[in-house]
Write an enzyme that holds these catalytic residues in place. Structure first.
Site, PDB file in Angstrom:
ATOM      1  N   HIS A 125     -37.017  58.244 -63.050  1.00 39.03           N
ATOM      2  CA  HIS A 125     -36.742  56.804 -62.929  1.00 39.03           C
ATOM      3  C   HIS A 125     -36.924  56.446 -61.455  1.00 39.03           C
ATOM      4  CE1 HIS A 125     -34.047  53.271 -62.648  1.00 39.03           C
ATOM      5  NE2 HIS A 125     -34.135  53.153 -63.967  1.00 39.03           N
ATOM      6  N   ASP A 202     -30.150  64.020 -61.987  1.00 41.73           N
ATOM      7  CA  ASP A 202     -29.898  62.621 -62.359  1.00 41.73           C
ATOM      8  C   ASP A 202     -29.449  62.622 -63.821  1.00 41.73           C
ATOM      9  OD1 ASP A 202     -30.062  60.057 -63.325  1.00 41.73           O
ATOM     10  OD2 ASP A 202     -32.043  59.624 -62.498  1.00 41.73           O
ATOM     11  N   GLN A 205     -29.132  59.427 -68.118  1.00 47.18           N
ATOM     12  CA  GLN A 205     -29.344  59.488 -69.572  1.00 47.18           C
ATOM     13  C   GLN A 205     -28.674  60.714 -70.178  1.00 47.18           C
ATOM     14  OE1 GLN A 205     -30.823  57.039 -71.301  1.00 47.18           O
ATOM     15  NE2 GLN A 205     -31.364  55.877 -69.478  1.00 47.18           N
ATOM     16  N   LYS A 228     -23.773  53.378 -68.876  1.00 52.26           N
ATOM     17  CA  LYS A 228     -24.647  54.045 -69.845  1.00 52.26           C
ATOM     18  C   LYS A 228     -23.866  54.989 -70.750  1.00 52.26           C
ATOM     19  CE  LYS A 228     -28.795  53.827 -67.042  1.00 52.26           C
ATOM     20  NZ  LYS A 228     -29.560  52.701 -67.576  1.00 52.26           N
ATOM     21  N   CYS A 366     -38.711  51.129 -65.489  1.00 51.44           N
ATOM     22  CA  CYS A 366     -38.451  51.597 -64.116  1.00 51.44           C
ATOM     23  C   CYS A 366     -38.989  53.003 -63.921  1.00 51.44           C
ATOM     24  CB  CYS A 366     -36.956  51.564 -63.780  1.00 51.44           C
ATOM     25  SG  CYS A 366     -36.268  49.929 -63.742  1.00 51.44           S
TER      26      CYS A 366
END
Ligand code: PLP
Length: 408
Positions: A125, A202, A205, A228, A366
């Protein structure tokens, strides 16, 4: 593995799921962008403002004390949720983007110099690309990018070849927000560590779709956003190993992050406060902890299993639609499906689906380099959560069928 509640019960706990859009029942399949919030989160935040609001860590008075205790309890909830060894290793930030920027700045100040290298992957991302590019520009360092296959699987052979004595950090996504791929982060970390290189994962998600255990992954930093994972927005987490957090400088100065301030010299507070300058989003932190508790109470494995069932239904349905291509077919993926129905522009398809009450994301998500990798300008993305239903998946499949008929 069963959820602790029925889907009907769960859906009544998410008030927004029963609204109508253009007179049609909302079918919300944009969970990769943000998730909806259960009553348990909404209530906790409302109750906090109604009964306990005061600034955190600031006063001796009762309300401030109460809020401070709840804020620190939220930190403990996060620690346990991701199985971090220590409470001090959990820093509250504004979200994933803020956490990555914090590491890129602080770690970069301390450890990155001219000619050094930073390794990221081709499926990141923008939030896990741009802060590193900015660091490279500042320090005259070099960004290296791990390629991935057509299926959406990282080329680990290429990755191994990329690590050199100049590599200062590896930053990779746990789960691709476009392709749904679950990356082998444990393996990636082990390889980097064998060269003495730290790794940031990261988890924007990753946190939503599976059980995240930072001790098992072994990563040095893990970052995610509350919104999220069924919590509020404007709050997120930076998990970092204590020794590294102690070594890198704070990236923001202000109240609460200091031990002693004089005009001659300021000393910094201990972890985690060294990285929490100013009034933090304590309401958000407490709301996020309520969301994590909610997920735990449903059964995290059961949540992941349910999403896999819905993913399988959507994937097989889409595979049967002529001319439709799914982007991201890795063997290990989560309930995120990016696709293009033939030559139909994703915006056109997205707008028609919207009129049917179906919320999907369209565009580059993104992640422009991912689009470039496939030579496309965008996709439609359906990102499925445990509260979605089989009927909703079928309605989307019918909707896509209608769109393709209209453009035929
Ligand atoms: N990383 C990934 C993989 C994401 O999917 C996202 C958001 O979609 C982000 C980072 C940025 O998250 P936020 O906007 O919450 O900071």
């Amino acid at each position: 593995m069963n959820l602790s509640k029925t889907i009907e019960e769960i859906r009544t706990e998410f008030p927004i799921l029963s609204i109508k859009v253009y007179g049609k029942p909302l079918i919300y399949l944009d969970n990769g962008a943000t998730t909806q919030k259960p009553e348990q989160v909404i209530r906790v935040m409302e109750e906090l403002y109604r009964t306990s609001n005061a600034n955190v860590h600031r006063g001796v008075h009762r309300l401030s004390d109460m809020v401070s205790d709840r804020y620190e309890a939220a930190r403990e909830t996060v620690r346990a949720f991701i199985n971090a060894p220590k409470r001090e290793e959990i820093i509250f930030t504004a979200g994933t983007t803020a956490s990555i920027n914090a590491v890129a700045f602080s770690f970069g100040e301390r450890f990155v110099g001219e000619g050094d290298e930073i390794v990221i992957s081709g499926m990141e991302h923008h939030a896990n690309i741009v802060p590193w590019q900015m660091l490279c520009e500042r320090k005259k360092a070099k960004l290296k990018v791990i390629p991935f296959t057509d299926e959406g699987v990282l080329d680990l052979e290429a990755y191994r070849g990329m690590l050199t004595e100049r590599t200062r950090i590896v930053a990779v996504t746990h789960v691709s927000n476009v392709l749904g791929t679950v990356n082998p982060v444990k393996e990636i970390v082990a390889e980097a560590h064998s060269h003495g290189i730290p790794v940031l994962v990261d988890g924007a998600q990753g946190i939503q779709h599976g059980i995240v255990d930072v001790s098992e992954i072994g990563c040095d930093f893990y970052v995610f956003s509350g919104h999220k994972v069924y919590g509020p927005n404007g709050i997120g987490v930076l998990y970092g190993k204590e020794n590294l957090l102690n070594e890198i400088p704070p990236y923001q100065g202000g109240g609460d992050m200091v031990a002693n301030v004089t005009f001659e010299k300021t000393t910094y507070n201990e972890l985690p406060f060294k990285f929490e300058a100013g009034t933090t989003n304590f309401t958000g932190a407490i709301g996020m902890a309520a969301a994590l508790d909610y997920l735990s109470s449903l059964g995290r494995e059961a949540v992941a299993e349910r999403e896999q069932t819905l993913l399988a239904r959507a994937t097989s349905g889409m595979s049967a639609i002529e001319g439709l291509r799914i982007y991201g077919t890795a063997p290990h993926k989560v309930s995120v499906i990016s696709f293009l129905p033939g030559a139909i522009h994703p915006y056109d398809a997205g707008m028609i689906l919207d009129k049917m009450g179906i919320a999907v994301r369209t565009g580059t998500h993104c992640a422009q380099p991912v689009m470039e990798r496939y030579g496309i300008t965008g996709t439609i993305r359906a990102s499925i959560a445990f509260y979605n239903t089989e009927e909703e998946i079928d309605a989307v499949l019918r909707g896509i069928g209608r769109v393709t008929e209209m453009f035929a």
